[in-house]
Design an enzyme around this catalytic site. Structure first.
Site, PDB file in Angstrom:
ATOM      1  N   ASN A   1       0.856  -1.189   0.000  1.00  0.00           N
ATOM      2  CA  ASN A   1       0.000   0.000   0.000  1.00  0.00           C
ATOM      3  C   ASN A   1       0.905   1.256   0.000  1.00  0.00           C
ATOM      4  O   ASN A   1       1.648   1.484   0.948  1.00  0.00           O
ATOM      5  CB  ASN A   1      -0.873  -0.063   1.262  1.00  0.00           C
ATOM      6  CG  ASN A   1      -1.755   1.155   1.451  1.00  0.00           C
ATOM      7  OD1 ASN A   1      -1.361   2.273   1.115  1.00  0.00           O
ATOM      8  ND2 ASN A   1      -2.921   0.940   1.995  1.00  0.00           N
TER       9      ASN A   1
ATOM     10  N   ASP B   1      -2.102  -4.736  10.187  1.00  0.00           N
ATOM     11  CA  ASP B   1      -3.478  -4.772   9.695  1.00  0.00           C
ATOM     12  C   ASP B   1      -4.231  -3.731  10.503  1.00  0.00           C
ATOM     13  O   ASP B   1      -4.005  -3.592  11.709  1.00  0.00           O
ATOM     14  CB  ASP B   1      -4.104  -6.156   9.862  1.00  0.00           C
ATOM     15  CG  ASP B   1      -5.396  -6.271   9.071  1.00  0.00           C
ATOM     16  OD1 ASP B   1      -5.395  -5.967   7.862  1.00  0.00           O
ATOM     17  OD2 ASP B   1      -6.431  -6.638   9.664  1.00  0.00           O
TER      18      ASP B   1
ATOM     19  N   TYR C   1      -9.657   6.091   4.694  1.00  0.00           N
ATOM     20  CA  TYR C   1     -10.734   6.861   5.313  1.00  0.00           C
ATOM     21  C   TYR C   1     -10.244   8.187   5.905  1.00  0.00           C
ATOM     22  O   TYR C   1     -11.019   8.887   6.570  1.00  0.00           O
ATOM     23  CB  TYR C   1     -11.392   6.016   6.426  1.00  0.00           C
ATOM     24  CG  TYR C   1     -12.035   4.738   5.928  1.00  0.00           C
ATOM     25  CD1 TYR C   1     -13.345   4.722   5.452  1.00  0.00           C
ATOM     26  CD2 TYR C   1     -11.330   3.528   5.926  1.00  0.00           C
ATOM     27  CE1 TYR C   1     -13.932   3.555   4.994  1.00  0.00           C
ATOM     28  CE2 TYR C   1     -11.905   2.348   5.472  1.00  0.00           C
ATOM     29  CZ  TYR C   1     -13.202   2.370   5.011  1.00  0.00           C
ATOM     30  OH  TYR C   1     -13.794   1.206   4.562  1.00  0.00           O
TER      31      TYR C   1
HETATM   32  P1  IMP Z   1      -5.378  -2.875   5.686  1.00  0.00           P
HETATM   33  O1  IMP Z   1      -4.691  -2.715   6.999  1.00  0.00           O
HETATM   34  O2  IMP Z   1      -4.446  -2.622   4.546  1.00  0.00           O
HETATM   35  O3  IMP Z   1      -6.151  -4.141   5.575  1.00  0.00           O
HETATM   36  O4  IMP Z   1      -6.413  -1.665   5.596  1.00  0.00           O
HETATM   37  C1  IMP Z   1      -7.738  -1.783   6.015  1.00  0.00           C
HETATM   38  C2  IMP Z   1      -8.580  -0.628   5.539  1.00  0.00           C
HETATM   39  O5  IMP Z   1      -8.478   0.453   6.468  1.00  0.00           O
HETATM   40  C3  IMP Z   1      -8.231  -0.059   4.164  1.00  0.00           C
HETATM   41  O6  IMP Z   1      -9.435   0.267   3.502  1.00  0.00           O
HETATM   42  C4  IMP Z   1      -7.483   1.183   4.454  1.00  0.00           C
HETATM   43  O7  IMP Z   1      -7.681   2.149   3.489  1.00  0.00           O
HETATM   44  C5  IMP Z   1      -8.042   1.588   5.802  1.00  0.00           C
HETATM   45  N1  IMP Z   1      -6.972   2.181   6.567  1.00  0.00           N
HETATM   46  C6  IMP Z   1      -5.948   1.553   7.182  1.00  0.00           C
HETATM   47  N2  IMP Z   1      -5.120   2.458   7.726  1.00  0.00           N
HETATM   48  C7  IMP Z   1      -5.627   3.666   7.438  1.00  0.00           C
HETATM   49  C8  IMP Z   1      -5.195   4.992   7.689  1.00  0.00           C
HETATM   50  O8  IMP Z   1      -4.134   5.260   8.287  1.00  0.00           O
HETATM   51  N3  IMP Z   1      -5.991   5.966   7.229  1.00  0.00           N
HETATM   52  C9  IMP Z   1      -7.138   5.723   6.548  1.00  0.00           C
HETATM   53  N4  IMP Z   1      -7.576   4.510   6.255  1.00  0.00           N
HETATM   54  C10 IMP Z   1      -6.822   3.496   6.698  1.00  0.00           C
END
Ligand code: IMP
Length: 200
Positions: free
Chosen positions: A9, A69, A152
């Site tokens: 990411n 995560d 978000y």
């Molecule tokens: P993952 O940790 O990559 O699975 O992210 C989970 C979801 O939460 C994704 O849709 C991300 O865009 C959102 N997310 C995770 N960290 C952040 C952040 O720091 N800011 C905004 N959204 C986040």
């Protein structure tokens, strides 16, 4: 010593580079090693997902590996989207933000409390794993604001800053975010593991 950070990411890559800059280790990402492992994010908890990712990349690379995560927990939605934040709706970040605002359209400002939660897991190729958690409290704004961050961030309002997370500079976000807090909690263990010099 090398530390592999298991994320693709781009928003997280930017944050981790700064958050881990103080470590006496060379930080690398899967793309630097030509690694692309498809690890399912189907666990019931953030720790399950981060642990699976960290272990898979540690075993494949032979390097000490950090994975995270994270998710957004909205009180008016009983903690949703939570661990399912990335799959809340199909499409892109903007689609998920729009879906969230639609689900909250009748919820007044004082009931729009929410938090970002992040779990980081540091895993070694031999299967040792340690986790740490960070939380950042805020509220869901009525409309998006700001161009920074990702996910978000444009609707995550921080009362102490008077703006959304997407309106903070990278340095400011890294002083207060859930990811920054999780890394701060993980740092002592990470330093011990890196000083051990067993991997990489
Ligand atoms: P993952 O940790 O990559 O699975 O992210 C989970 C979801 O939460 C994704 O849709 C991300 O865009 C959102 N997310 C995770 N960290 C952040 C952040 O720091 N800011 C905004 N959204 C986040």
């Amino acid at each position: 010593m090398k530390l592999l950070v298991a994320t693709q990411n781009p928003g997280k890559v930017r944050e981790f580079r700064l958050l881990l800059a103080q470590l006496e280790a060379a930080i690398c990402f899967p793309s630097d090693l030509g690694l692309n492992i498809d690890v399912p994010e189907d666990g019931d908890t953030y720790a399950d997902n981060a642990g699976q990712k960290a272990l898979a990349y540690a075993r494949a690379s032979g390097l000490l590996t950090l994975a995270d995560d994270s998710g957004l927990e909205v009180d008016a939605l009983d903690g949703a989207p939570g661990v399912h934040s990335a799959r809340y709706t199909p499409g892109h970040d903007a689609d998920r933000v729009a879906a969230l605002l639609a689900h909250l359209k009748d919820v007044p400002p004082d009931q729009r409390t929410a938090r970002f939660r992040c779990v980081v897991v540091v895993a070694s190729p031999d299967g040792e794993a340690h986790s740490a958690e960070g939380v950042c409290e805020g509220r869901i704004a009525s409309e998006p604001a700001g161009q920074g961050g990702f996910g978000y961030d444009p609707v995550f309002f921080l009362p102490e800053y008077g703006c959304t997370m997407a309106q903070l500079s990278q340095e400011e976000k890294n002083r207060t975010s859930h990811r920054a807090r999780a890394i701060a909690a993980a740092l002592p263990k990470l330093c011990v593991l890196l000083a051990g010099g067993k991997f990489g």
